[in-house]
Design an enzyme around this catalytic site. Structure first.
Site, PDB file in Angstrom:
ATOM      1  N   PRO A  51      14.555  43.322  47.437  1.00  0.00           N
ATOM      2  CA  PRO A  51      15.398  42.382  46.687  1.00  0.00           C
ATOM      3  C   PRO A  51      15.409  42.692  45.199  1.00  0.00           C
ATOM      4  O   PRO A  51      14.361  42.942  44.605  1.00  0.00           O
ATOM      5  CB  PRO A  51      14.724  41.018  46.945  1.00  0.00           C
ATOM      6  CG  PRO A  51      13.331  41.327  47.346  1.00  0.00           C
ATOM      7  CD  PRO A  51      13.344  42.674  47.980  1.00  0.00           C
ATOM      8  N   GLN A  61      15.424  36.062  50.981  1.00  0.00           N
ATOM      9  CA  GLN A  61      14.147  35.805  50.323  1.00  0.00           C
ATOM     10  C   GLN A  61      14.166  34.432  49.656  1.00  0.00           C
ATOM     11  O   GLN A  61      15.047  34.123  48.856  1.00  0.00           O
ATOM     12  CB  GLN A  61      13.840  36.855  49.255  1.00  0.00           C
ATOM     13  CG  GLN A  61      12.419  36.647  48.735  1.00  0.00           C
ATOM     14  CD  GLN A  61      12.061  37.534  47.557  1.00  0.00           C
ATOM     15  OE1 GLN A  61      12.680  37.468  46.503  1.00  0.00           O
ATOM     16  NE2 GLN A  61      11.049  38.364  47.745  1.00  0.00           N
ATOM     17  N   CYS A  82       6.918  37.315  42.116  1.00  0.00           N
ATOM     18  CA  CYS A  82       7.657  37.106  40.867  1.00  0.00           C
ATOM     19  C   CYS A  82       6.719  36.619  39.765  1.00  0.00           C
ATOM     20  O   CYS A  82       6.069  35.589  39.903  1.00  0.00           O
ATOM     21  CB  CYS A  82       8.770  36.080  41.083  1.00  0.00           C
ATOM     22  SG  CYS A  82       9.580  35.664  39.530  1.00  0.00           S
ATOM     23  N   LYS A 135       6.406  38.906  50.414  1.00  0.00           N
ATOM     24  CA  LYS A 135       6.481  40.039  49.486  1.00  0.00           C
ATOM     25  C   LYS A 135       5.595  39.728  48.291  1.00  0.00           C
ATOM     26  O   LYS A 135       5.732  38.682  47.669  1.00  0.00           O
ATOM     27  CB  LYS A 135       7.922  40.267  49.031  1.00  0.00           C
ATOM     28  CG  LYS A 135       8.025  41.407  48.034  1.00  0.00           C
ATOM     29  CD  LYS A 135       9.433  41.943  47.956  1.00  0.00           C
ATOM     30  CE  LYS A 135       9.542  43.091  46.968  1.00  0.00           C
ATOM     31  NZ  LYS A 135       9.364  42.678  45.570  1.00  0.00           N
ATOM     32  N   ASP A 186       8.719  52.369  42.914  1.00  0.00           N
ATOM     33  CA  ASP A 186       9.025  53.668  42.281  1.00  0.00           C
ATOM     34  C   ASP A 186       9.456  54.760  43.255  1.00  0.00           C
ATOM     35  O   ASP A 186       9.405  55.939  42.878  1.00  0.00           O
ATOM     36  CB  ASP A 186       7.829  54.189  41.474  1.00  0.00           C
ATOM     37  CG  ASP A 186       7.632  53.425  40.175  1.00  0.00           C
ATOM     38  OD1 ASP A 186       8.391  52.466  39.944  1.00  0.00           O
ATOM     39  OD2 ASP A 186       6.733  53.782  39.412  1.00  0.00           O
TER      40      ASP A 186
END
Ligand SMILES: Cc1cc2nc3c(=O)[nH]c(=O)nc-3n(C[C@H](O)[C@H](O)[C@H](O)COP(=O)(O)O)c2cc1C
Length: 368
Positions: A17, A72, A102, A141, A205
């Site tokens: 996301p 999500q 987050c 997540k 990454d």
């Protein structure tokens, strides 16, 4: 075949996301190219969803070509998270993901996002409530932890497995790291080793198929999820599947193919968001595609001002003419103007002075 609880998937590669970007048009672009199966929406506030907030409903907009889809959710009120999950199940959503990564203050202050990683018992109770309310898989997540002194992901992953989550997506950085430094593959491995059965999906990454392979090899993860790398390279899923199946790298997509997909993306943005809004949103999308075009100043300067599809095509035509000066007689970019190959943070020489870092796109969220 790959399983997340009862859900059977055709790929072990996932789209991460990215708030402001992983909307229906982008997901359709990725799916048309192939190599990915389960894609995820931007994060959606559970309460806003229950309240039928217009913006929240737009975030979960989907169609028959956008399957299977995970939504999500973020939030910290157990009843709201439970009811939002049940609502999504009724709407035919295949899987519900919980945002525990987050780091933004607004989200953490009310106990959501990364703050969930600091209170295992409370988080487990919230997750159990959701798992018991729906038949579709519930996933989480997260990051590795709050900071280097608090690498909580392995313990939390174990607790969440007991609470019934069907898979965990793990970004190999701490909250404190933001997007800096290197993704910690050994940290992801510790999460893989901490759980008994559920798949752990590594993230962070991955910009090339070789980087995806290294993440699989070094961490033992069952799947890999790609965010920003899919912007540069929407072909990454297809290329990674091919590399994993054959050991061979597919050639890079040709410039013409990149331009074709760029135009397709705009068409879908216009279809879903209308011409004016779709074009305005596309201003921040086009420069990601153009990063792999070679010399691109002319394009980037102009594309950030487009207001209609016709204006975009005008900018593109002018750019294609301007770009000719960097090409050979057959119209192929001269090698000295080609962009350098992408190298993931965890595959770069730590001593190299020319270390690349992956830009963080501007958006509603500056640090994740
Ligand atoms: C602009 C932006 C928005 C993001 N939005 C979300 C989000 O809504 N939910 C989430 O769990 N992670 C979000 N992330 C984190 C990504 O999903 C991912 O974990 C992170 O970017 C590392 O993966 P990557 O290097 O493949 O991008 C966001 C990242 C960025 C750069």
């Amino acid at each position: 075949m790959f399983r997340i609880g009862p859900l059977e998937l055709k790929s072990n590669l996932f789209l991460s996301p990215l708030a402001g970007y992983t909307n229906l048009p982008f997901r359709l672009v990725i799916r048309e190219i192939g190599g990915v199966d389960l894609c995820t929406t931007d994060l959606v506030n559970a309460r806003s969803l229950i309240e039928r907030n217009k913006k929240a409903l737009k975030l979960i907009e989907t169609n028959e070509h956008d399957r299977p889809l995970a939504v999500q959710l973020f939030g910290s009120v157990p009843e709201e998270m439970r009811d939002a999950a049940a609502d999504l199940e009724r709407r035919g959503i295949a899987s519900v993901d919980i945002n525990m990564g987050c780091p933004v203050r607004k989200v953490c202050r009310v106990g959501g996002g990364s703050a969930m990683m600091t209170e295992h018992a409370k988080t487990s109770a919230l997750v159990s409530g959701m798992v018991n309310a729906v038949k579709v898989p519930v996933t989480a997540k997260m990051r590795l932890g709050w900071d280097d002194e608090n690498i909580t992901a392995p313990d939390l992953a174990r607790a969440l497995e007991d609470a019934g989550v069907a898979a965990i997506f793990i970004h190999g950085r701490t909250r404190e790291q933001g997007f800096g430094g290197t993704v910690n593959l050994a940290g992801i491995r510790k999460v893989v080793e901490a759980v008994k059965h559920i798949p752990i999906i590594g993230n962070g990454d991955v910009t090339t198929p070789e980087a995806a392979k290294k993440m699989f090899d070094d961490t033992g993860c069952a799947g890999v999820s790609v965010g920003r790398g899919a912007f540069y390279n929407p072909w990454i899923f297809q290329q990674t599947r091919h590399l994993m199946a054959t050991g061979e790298l597919l050639p890079e997509p040709r410039f013409e193919e990149r331009v074709r997909v760029l135009c397709r993306h705009l068409d879908l943005m216009v279809e879903v968001f209308g011409e004016e809004h779709g074009c305005r949103m596309f201003r921040k999308v086009a420069p990601w595609y153009s990063k792999r075009f070679g010399p691109v100043n002319e394009f980037n300067k102009k594309v950030v001002g487009i207001g209609s599809r016709a204006e975009f095509h005008d900018v593109l035509e002018r750019y294609l003419r301007w770009r000719q000066q960097f090409c050979d007689g057959d119209g192929h970019l001269l090698p000295r103007f080609a962009p350098p190959p992408m190298v993931a943070s965890f595959m770069q020489d730590p001593a190299s002075a020319r270390r690349q870092s992956l830009p963080v796109p501007k958006g509603p969220v500056e640090v994740w």
